[in-house]
Enzyme design. Structure first.
Site, mmCIF file in Angstrom:
data_model
loop_
_atom_site.group_PDB
_atom_site.id
_atom_site.type_symbol
_atom_site.label_atom_id
_atom_site.label_comp_id
_atom_site.label_asym_id
_atom_site.label_seq_id
_atom_site.Cartn_x
_atom_site.Cartn_y
_atom_site.Cartn_z
ATOM 1 N N HIS A 136 -12.399 -1.285 31.598
ATOM 2 C CA HIS A 136 -13.766 -1.493 32.108
ATOM 3 C C HIS A 136 -14.624 -2.378 31.198
ATOM 4 C CE1 HIS A 136 -13.657 2.444 34.714
ATOM 5 N NE2 HIS A 136 -12.685 1.599 35.010
ATOM 6 N N HIS A 185 -4.987 -1.118 42.838
ATOM 7 C CA HIS A 185 -6.272 -1.436 43.488
ATOM 8 C C HIS A 185 -6.730 -2.841 43.122
ATOM 9 C CE1 HIS A 185 -9.027 -0.691 40.018
ATOM 10 N NE2 HIS A 185 -8.233 0.313 39.731
ATOM 11 N N ASP A 232 -1.786 2.423 38.139
ATOM 12 C CA ASP A 232 -3.194 2.164 37.831
ATOM 13 C C ASP A 232 -3.552 2.698 36.449
ATOM 14 O OD1 ASP A 232 -5.880 1.547 37.957
ATOM 15 O OD2 ASP A 232 -6.402 3.213 39.290
ATOM 16 N N GLU A 280 -11.491 1.132 44.556
ATOM 17 C CA GLU A 280 -11.133 2.317 43.786
ATOM 18 C C GLU A 280 -12.214 2.645 42.772
ATOM 19 O OE1 GLU A 280 -9.310 4.703 40.508
ATOM 20 O OE2 GLU A 280 -10.315 2.772 40.401
ATOM 21 N N GLU A 281 -12.825 1.620 42.205
ATOM 22 C CA GLU A 281 -13.698 1.840 41.053
ATOM 23 C C GLU A 281 -15.011 2.541 41.392
ATOM 24 O OE1 GLU A 281 -12.774 1.743 38.194
ATOM 25 O OE2 GLU A 281 -11.307 0.173 37.848
ATOM 26 N N ASP A 313 -6.616 -3.161 34.699
ATOM 27 C CA ASP A 313 -7.252 -2.239 35.658
ATOM 28 C C ASP A 313 -7.881 -3.042 36.794
ATOM 29 O OD1 ASP A 313 -8.312 0.001 36.854
ATOM 30 O OD2 ASP A 313 -9.873 0.311 35.363
#
Lengths: 458, 458
Positions: free
Chosen positions: A423, A279, A353, A325-326, A291
């Site tokens: 994140h 993503h 991912d 995606e997030e 990520d």
């Protein structure tokens, strides 16, 4: 460790890497693919561009838009036969000015390293100040009841359990997802969780939170684990602790964005599609290296290596940079919707991912017959140290495609380090090891090549 | 990656982690062992002590002597029934003052980041200056011949091959081991190799070199890969490049040192011995964190976890901190010699000396019957992500014990990063990931426990 020990070990293993097998030509092709990735692959430099020249790529923002342009260019440079955009609407949520989280006790003030969770509501413009009440899980929260929670800020200090080797995240992220609703239900004015990471460090980790429609939404923050430890110690010895929180995110109507797609047309079964993806969007605090810039640049190099080696896959291989995606998964839905509308025949789909770490597992999410068939490829993959093919599902972006019936898979890297970066601002290009990234690109390419050559059966 | 994706993946895999198996009690014990390591293990703090409070531990030096004392204490704290020292003579080689390597061309001087290789002869006290001739391998060196090599410094700029996934080190280290003899044979006055690492960085990597008895020994250096690239570019465009080299190591007669041993006496077969080990000595440039403080503290926690969990192994489990792996292997020989002299019965021996990265393989070096028997334990080990048990030999320290006939094994971690740190100043405590170190300790403990409970057959 000395040279002869290593040599002995390696020779000992090497004997098992190329077992007698009917895929003798594929063994050589997979060797070429590995060699390409480790000597000429573009994944690492492409990732550097996504991270350093673009940076954070939250859906709907300027970074994501630049990343759409950049990956179109990369796919063209990789030699894709066709490169195109697939529209999807995405949320437009912006963090706004740097959040504030300040602990007040007696005459002291201590600023916490904290961030708003993704998709959270903000505080009033002037911020809010309220007493803090600490709990360690939802049982403790419910035991307090509305009497002791109402008007307060709930601090959920749940530490990711170190003894959970593979599912510590799933266990701990409940509090990020459901904390606001559970605390809001009891009248809390805000919630702050301990960041979901094994690391004891000073980075707050964001990630999506959500609200129940029956509960008034409250602002939701995460503080770093070091700050969580400090605050916990303070709360144990100090009765009257107030927390000042301020965050003013903006959320507007959904905006247009895109999945970016590049493909090599199949030479024999052009209508049968093998999908590989990552993503393109990332959270806004870091560079989205692990990520999931990694999954994107690896997927681009699936195309790049096959073209550079002059291979002609029998089925169509499609690399997809999924958007959103997030905080929505709208790109994944758009991809599945389009596939359904066009009545595309999807035979196999895999994604990366879980970080740019060295791959070790590939999950098999097909029929028992398909899984047994694809498991026969495992000896071929061992040259990249992919060592196990358990039954298992796909990642989030391939999920919606399942209703069209393809066999699905997920590449699982060795990722004890993953949540150190996940994140957070620490998810930077420098956290990625070039060879590990390339090993993943090789494994994805191998799976796509084998699926395109041999199919996966029914 | 979002929470539900991870959860789905994990649940998908989890179903395979605990297969139906006759080792149901062991499954629970192994779970306890993993939990102990990841929540209460001492490996990381013990490693911090070895690296930060002691530091480099080259055989015969003060660091190694301190490490002997420290690991005796750690083994006692781990609860070993018996802790003792096993004497061995070790070389006494010291690097002496910081080496100098300065390139001179025209009116320019450029200092290289370089080090003397381990066990190398020094230069004269005033250093040597000579023209540099670059080769990329031994074929190029021999093609030059004595005419073009005599009186010069040979720079062997062989880059570790990136496409070799597991045996790049064995391939490249030939030049470190044999470079001095090959260059000396042709009359070179010194040799400098490109450091043996995939990384492009500024650390010189040391390691043992050796001499042929028929060739006069010459000083042997390694420069960092960044410096090797720079010097290579310079030599291509500049005809007259001189190199000044200076190093004055000291080598005295062998000195007394020790293996450090701690054991838990077997409850049922006390005379049958299961050995687990790492090596306590390290090169002098770094802290010996990955190589091989890790293997030592993991082995200590094999004892520590079994005692803390109140387990009573049937066979004797012995943790060995081998001395002098890096430049002699005399500790390993002393261990085997002692075992032979005492007619000890060794049933299984395993070591950890490939870095503190997460383990993925365990090699099986027994009879075909033993290998088949132990391979049945693989499903139990999968909970720690040990995924493969190929036939294969032991590491260097277990090697000499083989003549006594035990089944041997080696723990192989995922180590694309290993040579970034190997034998260089970058091999520091900070380069070790706590959870990865602990996963290795768990895997070693599991193997020792199973070998002590079930034996390994004949």
């Amino acid at each position: 460790m000395r040279f002869f020990a290593k040599t002995a070990v390696v020779l000992g293993i090497a004997g098992l890497l190329f077992p007698a097998h009917s895929f003798s030509n594929d063994t050589l092709i997979l060797k070429d693919i590995g060699e390409y990735m480790l000597t000429r692959g573009r994944a690492y430099e492409n990732l550097r561009y996504l991270c350093k020249d673009i940076g954070p790529r939250l859906s709907g923002g300027a970074g994501a838009a630049k990343a759409v342009e950049a990956t179109m260019r990369m796919l063209k440079e990789a030699g894709a036969d066709t490169v195109y955009l697939q529209p999807c609407m995405v949320p437009s949520w912006e963090r706004g000015p740097k959040e504030e989280a300040v602990v007040q006790y007696g005459n002291n003030r201590q600023r916490l390293r904290a961030c708003l969770l993704g998709m959270s509501k903000g505080t009033p413009d002037q911020g809010i100040t309220a007493p803090v009440v600490m709990v360690h899980d939802f049982d403790e929260l419910r035991a307090l009841g509305a009497d002791k929670v109402k008007g307060k800020i709930v601090f959920i200090n749940y530490a990711m359990r170190p003894e959970l080797i593979t599912n510590g995240y799933g266990d701990a992220v409940r509090f990020r997802s459901n904390g606001p609703a559970e605390a809001g239900k009891l009248g809390a004015v805000a919630v702050m969780i301990r960041s979901v990471t094994h690391a004891l460090d000073t980075f707050p980790h964001t990630g999506s939170t959500r609200y129940d429609k029956d509960v008034a939404p409250i602002p939701a923050f995460a503080c770093s684990t070091v700050d969580a430890e400090w605050l916990s110690a303070l709360l144990k010895k100090t009765p009257d602790v107030q927390l000042f929180l301020k965050a003013t995110p903006k959320q507007g109507p959904d905006v247009l964005s895109y999945n970016v797609i590049g493909e090599i047309k199949g030479s024999r079964y052009p209508d049968e599609i093998v999908t590989v993806g990552g993503h393109l969007d990332s959270w806004d605090l870091g560079e989205g290296a692990h990520d999931d810039g990694a999954g994107c640049v690896q997927s681009i190099d699936v195309i790049g290596s096959i073209k550079a080696l002059g291979l002609k896959p029998q089925r169509t291989i499609r690399a997809v940079m999924f958007m959103n995606e997030e905080n929505g998964l709208n790109g994944a839905r758009a991809y599945a919707d389009s596939a359904e509308a066009r009545r595309e025949k999807h035979v196999y789909a895999i994604e990366s991912d879980l970080g740019a770490f060295s791959p070790v597992y590939i999950t098999l999410g097909g029929t028992p017959t398909q899984n047994a068939r694809v498991r026969e490829w495992l000896p071929l993959l061992r040259q990249y140290w992919v060592l196990h093919m358990p039954d298992g599902g796909p990642g989030a972006d391939i999920g919606p495609l399942r209703r069209l019936g393809p066999m699905v898979g997920n590449m699982i890297p060795y990722s004890q380090r993953y949540f150190d970066y996940h994140h957070a601002a620490s998810d930077r290009f420098e956290a990625v090891h070039k060879r590990e990234l390339e090993m993943g690109a090789a494994a994805l390419t191998a799976m796509c090549w084998l699926a395109s050559e041999w199919g996966v059966g029914e």
